[in-house]
Each structure stands twice: as C-alpha cells, then as structure tokens.
Motif scaffolding. Structure first.
Motif: not given
Ligand code: FAD
Length: 411
Positions: A207-211, A228, A262, A295-296
């Motif tokens: 998983v890649r997520s802007d947090v 990221e 998240f 979210i993802h």
C-alpha cells in the motif's frame, strides 16, 4: 609546493580536492574502494538530488545548530551555482529539489572526475587509510597494507558515515577519527525503512498512501511529517517515515511508535458530521461498501479486522458512534517500531564527529587547525531532498578553498 592529503573520495572529499588544487596546491586523495564517488551513483535513485532551493538549519539534526548555521550561510546559493558552473553541471529544479539536467548521477561523477584530472589531482584508489601520525608539523598516512605516505602539511578527513556499511572491517573513517581523539556522537541508520511489530502488515504490504506520520518516543511527540507512506511486509517506509528515522536512536531502550493518520484531509473537528452524513446516506450498505472510496482497499480489510468486524456486515449493525471509532482508528493508528533496516539499506547514518569540535569558517578541527573534517563524517543528518549532498559540498568547498587560502598566505 606543499602537499595536502584528503582521505575519502566522496562528494565532500572531491569538492575539497578541486578547490584546493584550483589554487595551485598539490593534492593527493585516498579512497578505500576501487573507484572514486561510488555512493554518488546511488543517489536520488540514480538521478542525484544534488541540493535544495531552500536550506536552513531546520532541515538538519546536529549537536551544534550554531556551527551548522555558520557553515550553511558561508556557502550561498550563488556560490553553489558557481560550483556547478565550475564543474560544467547544468541543473534544474523540481519541487524545490535541485537535480542535474541530465537526470543522471553518473554524469555528476564524471564531471567531478574530469575536473580532478584537469587539475592533476593524484587519486589513490584501493587505499584504505588505517593510521595517521604527525611529526615535525607533517602528517604521514598508513594504509591497510602498511604502505606509508608522508610529507603532508594539511590533512582533510572526508570519510563519510556508516550508511552502506554492513561489515565491521568496512567501518570507514570512524576508527581513524576515534584514534585521533575526536568526540564521536553515537550513530544509527537513518533515511531508512523501519521494522514494525504489527502482525497484520502482510495484509497491507504494497500500500502507498499520502498520510501524516507522528513519531512518539516513550509517549512524547518528537516530530510530524506529511508525505507518502509505503507499507512493506516488515514495516513502514516512504519519505515521511524516512525523515523521522533520523530521530530514532536506541530503539531497544525506548518505546518508539509511529502514529499514522490515514485520512489527513478529514479534520478531527469535521469527523463527527462526516460520519453522521455518510451513515445516513449509506446505512443500507455493507461495511466494505461503506468504506469504499475512502481509503486503499487493503486498508479497509486491515481496519475491519482490527475491529473484529466483517467486510459483509451491514452498516446498520453498528451505531454512528461505533463507526466514528473506526474512523478515529484510521486517523490515529499506531505501529510499534522494533528496528531500523540496517546501515546497508540506509541513505545516511546519524552521529559522527561532534560538530562543536569544528571551526565553521574553514572546517578545521579545534584540536588541530591543520586537520579538516567534512561531509557525513560529521554529526549532521539532513532530511531527504538534497540536504546531505548540499552539506557535503558546502563543507568540502569551505575546507578546500580555506586550505588553499591559508597555504597561499604562508608563501
Ligand atoms: C542510496 C542513497 C541515496 C542517496 N540519495 C541522496 C540524494 O539524492 N541527495 C542527497 O543529498 N543525499 C543522498 N544520499 C546521501 C549522500 O549520498 C551522502 O550524505 C553524501 O554522499 C556524503 O558524502 P561524503 O563525501 O561525506 O561521504 P561519502 O560519499 O560516504 O564518501 C566517503 C568516501 O570515503 C571513503 N573512505 C571511508 N573511509 C576511508 C578510509 N579509511 N580510507 C580511504 N577511504 C575511505 C569511502 O569509501 C567513500 O568513498 C544518498 C545516500 C544513499 C546511500
């Protein structure tokens, strides 16, 4: 003509060599590896993030912000631009970060090598210096094969840190610097992946997520980064986490946690009304459907599992308050950090020679004004974004040009 010895042919050693030799000094540079500047080839994923448009002491961790500030302000943006011109490197700016126009770290190294050749700088590769002695104001160096090089009036140590090192005998210049009596600040790997304890990491790996990530050590907040996040089977990675690793020392002694938000776009204040509205709109959905689009996908499964709720459960089985607690968890999820993923995977190491022992005007050491120390060998840990190469260049430039000035004044 007086001879100058430089130990370590990384960015800072090579820049120092060039600026000393440009002013007609005889320079010999010693490198333990078979080629100069090998680490440079790895920088910026092969593109070499050379520097940054905005540089202040806040971008670094060090024992002496005062000395650091003096060094950074003595090497202005204009001087840096002149340095690139001098080497023939054209640069471009992307999101504040400075890169070579070529997008190739190898061309930066080539430009340094060409300039060193033009200046007749003597390069001795496969020369791991293990001992330094001083007699009658001149220095002698001894390599690991007991070969002696003598007659140097000034000595510059640019042996870097421990990043990339994974065997005891490769400890670069640390034993050398310790033998000379310098106070060393303890090191740990930094700008590196973390190893965390969550048993469900496998579920969300990839998983890649802007947090937003906040670091807590023994319950005390140490810093927050936005950016990221990359999740691996072993732990957390990505720029935001990398930056915070610079503050993670002695993990075995401290309770170290990364709290991840998240859902950074959703403020704590508007969460209440957001959940109520979504609940009214979607109470006929399943929990998986309720969370879809927020979210993802993998994170939906992860958080429902943490709550012991099922993907196909109807939303109506839960109250709005219960769903709010789910979102609260997504905004404040804590991962315990067990370890850092080793020097061999790190971009830098923290620690090194305490910066307070350095004269900022010329990078000479306070205990011996003819010994200069530059670059990552010093206790200066920059953020990702070109800050570490900038410091290597700034300190190398100051030392190289000051040695030349000092020698010139003597003649
Ligand atoms: C994968 C990776 C990516 C990176 N990306 C970036 C980036 O994009 N931007 C950025 O700003 N920074 C980046 N960095 C960090 C940056 O590369 C370093 O901070 C910088 O190169 C340090 O320069 P230096 O000259 O002080 O040390 P080094 O480059 O480490 O050079 C020291 C040299 O001294 C030699 N040496 C050590 N001990 C001895 C001895 N006893 N005798 C002889 N030779 C010796 C070593 O072999 C080495 O060649 C990255 C680092 C890595 C590992």
């Amino acid at each position: 003509m007086r001879k100058i010895a430089i130990i370590g042919a990384g960015m800072s050693g090579m820049i120092a060599a060039i600026y000393a030799a440009q002013n007609h000094l005889q320079v010999v540079i010693f490198e333990r590896l078979d080629r100069v500047g090998k680490k440079l080839l790895l920088t910026g994923n092969g593109k070499c993030n050379l520097s940054n448009e905005s540089i202040t002491t806040d971008n670094y961790i060090t024992d002496s912000p005062k000395v650091l500030n003096s060094i950074l302000t003595s090497f202005s943006r204009e001087q840096e631009e002149q340095l690139f011109q001098n080497l023939g490197i054209l640069t471009k700016v992307k999101n504040g970060c400075i890169y070579p126009v070529s997008n190739q770290a190898s061309t930066v190294l080539d430009a340094l090598r060409i300039r060193m050749k033009e200046l007749s700088i003597e390069v001795k590769t496969e020369s791991m210096i293990t001992k330094i002695t001083k007699k009658d104001d001149t220095y002698s160096l001894c390599d690991e094969f007991n070969k002696i090089y003598s007659g140097f009036s000034e000595l510059l140590i640019a042996t870097g840190g421990l990043a990339g090192v994974y065997q005891e005998h490769q400890k670069n210049g640390y034993p050398l610097l310790q033998s000379l009596g310098y106070k060393m600040i303890p090191s740990h790997p930094a700008l590196v992946q973390t190893i965390c304890s969550d048993k469900d990491l496998k579920v969300i790996s990839g998983v890649r997520s802007d947090v937003v990530v906040t670091l807590f050590i023994n319950g005390n907040e140490q810093g927050t980064e936005r950016g990221e996040l990359q999740i691996t089977e072993k732990g957390l990675s990505g720029i935001a986490v990398f930056q915070l690793t610079r503050r993670m020392d002695e993990l075995n002694k401290h309770n170290t946690k990364l709290r991840v938000d998240f859902l950074p776009a959703l403020t704590q204040e508007c969460m209440d009304s957001f959940v109520k509205k979504r609940y009214q709109q979607m109470h006929q959905r399943t929990l998986e459907e309720f969370m879809t689009g927020m979210i993802h996908k993998k994170l939906i499964f992860f958080f429902l599992r943490k709550k012991n709720w099922k993907l196909d459960e109807p939303v109506s089985k839960h109250t709005a308050d219960e769903l709010q607690s789910l979102l609260y968890m997504m905004k404040n999820y804590e991962f315990e950090v067990l370890d850092l993923n080793g020097y061999q995977n790190a971009q830098i190491s923290t620690g090194g020679v305490a910066l307070e022992q350095i004269n900022p005007e010329d990078m000479s050491s306070k205990q011996d004004k003819h010994v200069y120390i530059t670059g990552e060998a010093l206790n200066v840990a920059g953020e990702c974004g070109g800050y570490n190469l900038h410091f290597a260049m700034a300190s190398g430039y100051l030392a190289g040009s000051s040695i030349a000035r000092r020698e010139w004044e003597k003649e």
